[in-house]
Enzyme design. Structure first.
Site, PDB file in Angstrom:
ATOM      1  N   HIS A  96      48.631 101.360  36.541  1.00 28.20           N
ATOM      2  CA  HIS A  96      48.237 100.314  37.495  1.00 28.20           C
ATOM      3  C   HIS A  96      47.987  99.017  36.733  1.00 28.20           C
ATOM      4  CE1 HIS A  96      43.858 100.340  36.574  1.00 28.20           C
ATOM      5  NE2 HIS A  96      43.992 101.645  36.446  1.00 28.20           N
ATOM      6  N   ASP A  98      46.258  96.295  38.304  1.00 27.84           N
ATOM      7  CA  ASP A  98      45.025  95.627  38.724  1.00 27.84           C
ATOM      8  C   ASP A  98      43.896  96.048  37.801  1.00 27.84           C
ATOM      9  OD1 ASP A  98      45.070  98.280  40.021  1.00 27.84           O
ATOM     10  OD2 ASP A  98      43.174  97.646  40.904  1.00 27.84           O
ATOM     11  N   ASP A 129      42.891  99.851  30.392  1.00 28.96           N
ATOM     12  CA  ASP A 129      42.822 100.349  31.771  1.00 28.96           C
ATOM     13  C   ASP A 129      43.317  99.286  32.743  1.00 28.96           C
ATOM     14  OD1 ASP A 129      42.164 101.858  34.005  1.00 28.96           O
ATOM     15  OD2 ASP A 129      40.075 101.196  34.014  1.00 28.96           O
ATOM     16  N   GLU A 162      44.322 100.109  42.367  1.00 30.24           N
ATOM     17  CA  GLU A 162      43.643 101.348  41.999  1.00 30.24           C
ATOM     18  C   GLU A 162      42.150 101.122  41.806  1.00 30.24           C
ATOM     19  OE1 GLU A 162      41.924 104.540  39.619  1.00 30.24           O
ATOM     20  OE2 GLU A 162      42.130 102.438  39.010  1.00 30.24           O
ATOM     21  N   GLU A 163      41.782 100.023  41.167  1.00 27.90           N
ATOM     22  CA  GLU A 163      40.373  99.793  40.852  1.00 27.90           C
ATOM     23  C   GLU A 163      39.532  99.521  42.096  1.00 27.90           C
ATOM     24  OE1 GLU A 163      39.264 100.579  38.169  1.00 27.90           O
ATOM     25  OE2 GLU A 163      40.588 100.094  36.513  1.00 27.90           O
ATOM     26  N   HIS A 429      36.029  99.076  31.973  1.00 25.12           N
ATOM     27  CA  HIS A 429      35.131  98.602  33.041  1.00 25.12           C
ATOM     28  C   HIS A 429      33.919  97.852  32.481  1.00 25.12           C
ATOM     29  CE1 HIS A 429      36.538 101.615  36.396  1.00 25.12           C
ATOM     30  NE2 HIS A 429      37.535 101.191  35.643  1.00 25.12           N
TER      31      HIS A 429
END
Length: 460
Positions: A96, A98, A129, A162-163, A429
């Site tokens: 992903h 995003d 990520d 996704e996030e 994150h």
């Protein structure tokens, strides 16, 4: 870039190593897009630009049927297909583009959307990520093309939300089930147990998210004139949130099972404390082993609270307060049922007759892989090549990838493997997210060899 004797003797590894400088440039270009899939925080145009970048990269690699898909949640995913030899199996590669918002940009040691090399790592939001996952897939395919060609038909999908857990690609896949159909699916969005330890992720926790609002008054009141009798909505909210944890910090949602045991790789408490950067003297929360707590049991987290900030706060009794609450749901538990229990618990524990409303947020089911499949055998052999002297481990992942269960439901005969760049030091994150370029190199080599070995096993 460090090397090892086996890598030096492996043409695939040599090619990947030669491609790493260009890979860094490409990752820098991808990281530069502020592709947070929330138009209230960043322009939607940034996500759309990142999608176009990936579509262009797929076109340059000879992919056919490249599409930018407008998914039901208002975001875009990127799809492409690269035909393999006749009769070859089909492998779906997922990542992903995003990303999570950067949090406090001032707390970063370098600009979050500017890929920066420091102490042997590449720092930037999405570096691990999962924009790094996009680059990992591309490196593997380029290496194979340089040495005889890609031996499987490849479908490539890069998700755009996704996030945020919007479910756009999930709903799109359900409406066009033939699009992502494959014999094997490689989800490039997890990570090794730690850098240098080749790992596949065997389980994912699901997710259930809710927004909670508590109201007690028609408007804020002077705390001196009314405080002590007027019900404080913020205090009521704090009590509700506190009810979701036991004295030891374990998650306690009424009716939700929380005694499962993890039976895979052991995560030592000292290692976990170091990976999580727990402050000296602060205890870990919950009971059981670390694996039990982060991979096999539910975990509630308060993601945010709407209330007055300390700076500029007035002496007032608050009339309303709101929080966003996430519940991680382990394999074996239904996410929808867990969300219902969470909502009922919140409604039951609101004090003082305060008014409470609970709104549904994102939701995704947990996942458990079949690690006895032929694809896992091929992956273990590939990891042994890319990580000399190491054997493949299986671990859990406390996070969620909602699409995984959707794909498992749509394609029950497909083998699903989860690998990626998000080892503990990546701090995904969080502030100062980074990727280890050595992990990017080795996992790209791994994926290339996996595709070869899987193709051979499939046609044997």
């Amino acid at each position: 870039m460090t090397t090892d004797p086996i890598a030096e003797a492996d043409p695939i590894a040599q090619t990947v190593a030669s491609l790493m400088p260009a890979a860094r440039t490409e990752l820098a270009e991808l990281v530069a897009f502020t592709s947070v899939a929330d138009p209230e925080q960043y322009p939607k145009s940034e996500c759309e630009a990142a999608a176009r970048w990936i579509a262009g990269a797929l076109g340059s690699e000879g992919f056919e049927d490249v599409e930018i898909l407008d998914t039901p949640d208002g975001t875009q995913s990127v799809y492409g297909r690269l035909a393999g030899p006749e009769g070859a199996p089909t492998v779906l590669l997922y990542a992903h583009y995003d990303v999570q918002p950067p949090l406090d940009e001032e707390a970063w040691d370098s600009p979050p959307f500017e890929l920066t090399e420091r102490d042997g790592r590449w720092y930037g939001r999405g570096a691990a990520d999962c924009k790094g996952g996009v680059i990992m897939h591309l490196l593997a395919l380029r290496a194979l093309k340089a040495h005889g060609g890609v031996p499987v038909t490849v479908k490539f999908i890069a998700e755009g939300s996704e996030e945020q857990g919007g479910g756009g690609l999930e709903r799109y896949a359900e409406s066009r089930p033939e699009l992502l159909a494959a014999d094997t699916i490689v989800i490039g969005d997890t990570g090794n147990f730690r850098a240098g330890v080749p790992t596949v992720t065997a389980t994912l926790r699901g997710m259930a998210m809710v927004s909670v609002q508590v109201d007690t008054l028609r408007g804020n009141l002077h705390s001196g004139q009314f405080g002590g009798a007027a019900p404080d909505a913020l205090a009521a909210l704090v009590r509700v949130l506190d009810s979701l944890r036991g004295e030891d910090g374990s998650t306690t949602v009424d009716g939700l099972a929380s005694g499962e045991v993890w039976e895979g790789i052991t995560y030592e408490e000292a290692d976990f404390r170091a990976d999580a950067a727990v402050l000296d003297g602060v205890e870990l929360i919950g009971g059981g082993s670390v694996g039990d707590r982060i991979w096999a049991r539910p975990a509630v987290t308060v993601l945010g609270i709407d209330c007055p900030p300390v700076v500029g706060a007035t002496p007032s009794v608050q009339a309303s307060a709101r929080a966003l609450v996430s519940l991680r749901v382990p394999p074996g538990q239904d996410a929808a049922a867990a969300k219902t229990l969470l909502k009922q618990h919140i409604e039951r524990h609101v004090p003082w007759g305060a008014h409470v409303s609970v709104e549904d947020g994102g939701q995704g089911e947990a996942f458990r892989a079949d690690t006895s499949s032929a694809a896992y055998t091929a992956m273990a052999e590939a990891m042994a090549v890319a990580y000399p002297g190491e054997t493949m481990r299986t671990a859990g992942q406390g996070g969620s990838i909602p699409l995984t269960n959707t794909l498992a439901g749509l394609y029950p005969d497909a083998e699903i493997l989860l690998i990626g760049l998000s080892e503990p030091a990546a701090r995904i994150h969080a502030v100062n997210e980074s990727v280890d370029p050595e992990e990017l190199r080795r996992l790209s080599v791994t994926e290339a060899h996996f595709l070869r070995k899987y193709a051979t096993a499939h046609t044997a």
